[in-house]
Design a protein around this motif. Structure first.
Motif, PDB file in Angstrom:
ATOM      1  N   UNK A   1      38.781  43.878  36.154  1.00  0.00           N
ATOM      2  CA  UNK A   1      39.406  44.145  35.330  1.00  0.00           C
ATOM      3  C   UNK A   1      40.243  43.046  35.440  1.00  0.00           C
ATOM      4  N   UNK A   2      40.860  42.051  35.499  1.00  0.00           N
ATOM      5  CA  UNK A   2      42.273  41.413  36.276  1.00  0.00           C
ATOM      6  C   UNK A   2      43.770  41.258  35.554  1.00  0.00           C
ATOM      7  N   UNK A   3      44.288  40.869  35.985  1.00  0.00           N
ATOM      8  CA  UNK A   3      45.966  41.600  34.977  1.00  0.00           C
ATOM      9  C   UNK A   3      45.278  40.742  33.745  1.00  0.00           C
ATOM     10  N   UNK A   4      45.125  39.418  33.565  1.00  0.00           N
ATOM     11  CA  UNK A   4      44.988  38.636  32.561  1.00  0.00           C
ATOM     12  C   UNK A   4      43.883  39.607  31.845  1.00  0.00           C
ATOM     13  N   UNK A   5      42.934  39.594  31.767  1.00  0.00           N
ATOM     14  CA  UNK A   5      41.955  40.921  31.153  1.00  0.00           C
ATOM     15  C   UNK A   5      42.735  41.427  29.783  1.00  0.00           C
ATOM     16  N   UNK A   6      44.030  42.188  30.394  1.00  0.00           N
ATOM     17  CA  UNK A   6      45.032  42.851  29.847  1.00  0.00           C
ATOM     18  C   UNK A   6      46.378  42.467  29.260  1.00  0.00           C
ATOM     19  N   UNK A   7      46.637  40.862  28.632  1.00  0.00           N
ATOM     20  CA  UNK A   7      47.019  40.225  28.090  1.00  0.00           C
ATOM     21  C   UNK A   7      46.860  40.080  26.518  1.00  0.00           C
ATOM     22  N   UNK A   8      46.151  40.173  26.033  1.00  0.00           N
ATOM     23  CA  UNK A   8      45.976  40.520  24.794  1.00  0.00           C
ATOM     24  C   UNK A   8      45.261  41.715  24.304  1.00  0.00           C
ATOM     25  N   UNK A   9      45.112  42.109  25.061  1.00  0.00           N
ATOM     26  CA  UNK A   9      44.398  43.684  24.362  1.00  0.00           C
ATOM     27  C   UNK A   9      44.948  44.672  25.373  1.00  0.00           C
TER      28      UNK A   9
END
Length: 115
Positions: free
Chosen positions: A66-74
């Motif tokens: 799970x990359x940093x982008x996967x955390x941007x909205x959640x």
């Protein structure tokens, strides 16, 4: 976006062990994370970058990082997974939805009497 429901406590512990063996800087660099001073995971007296640990734990669980982008909205949802798995996580508390304002009905006004 990654879903984290398949991540178990054991997956997180594996990620923590890898973090400890690599060291924080190498762990973050290896997986493309930058330090996150706000979202911290505390385990047995040590603190860790919570998103990076969860991202690597996701790799242990699913085979996909799970990359940093996967955390941007959640981020709140991701941190809640860690809490449900028994880990202490610091960071901004999730904002609870505001309850609808309840109005107390007023009594009807008495009719005016002419003066």
């Amino acid at each position: 976006m990654a879903t984290f429901s398949s991540v178990t406590r054991q997956h997180v512990l594996q990620a923590l062990a890898e973090h400890d063996s690599r060291g924080a800087d190498e762990f973050l660099a290896t997986y493309g994370f930058t330090p996150d001073p706000v979202h911290r995971l505390t385990h047995e007296g040590s603190t860790y970058d919570a998103p990076a640990v969860l991202g690597v734990a996701h790799r242990y669980a699913t085979g996909r990082l799970a990359t940093p982008d996967d955390f941007r909205s959640g981020m709140d949802t991701a941190l809640a997974i860690l809490r449900r798995r028994g880990f202490e996580v610091s960071g901004p508390a999730p904002v609870a939805p505001r309850a609808a304002a309840t109005r107390t009905p007023r009594a009807p006004r008495a009719p005016r009497t002419p003066s």
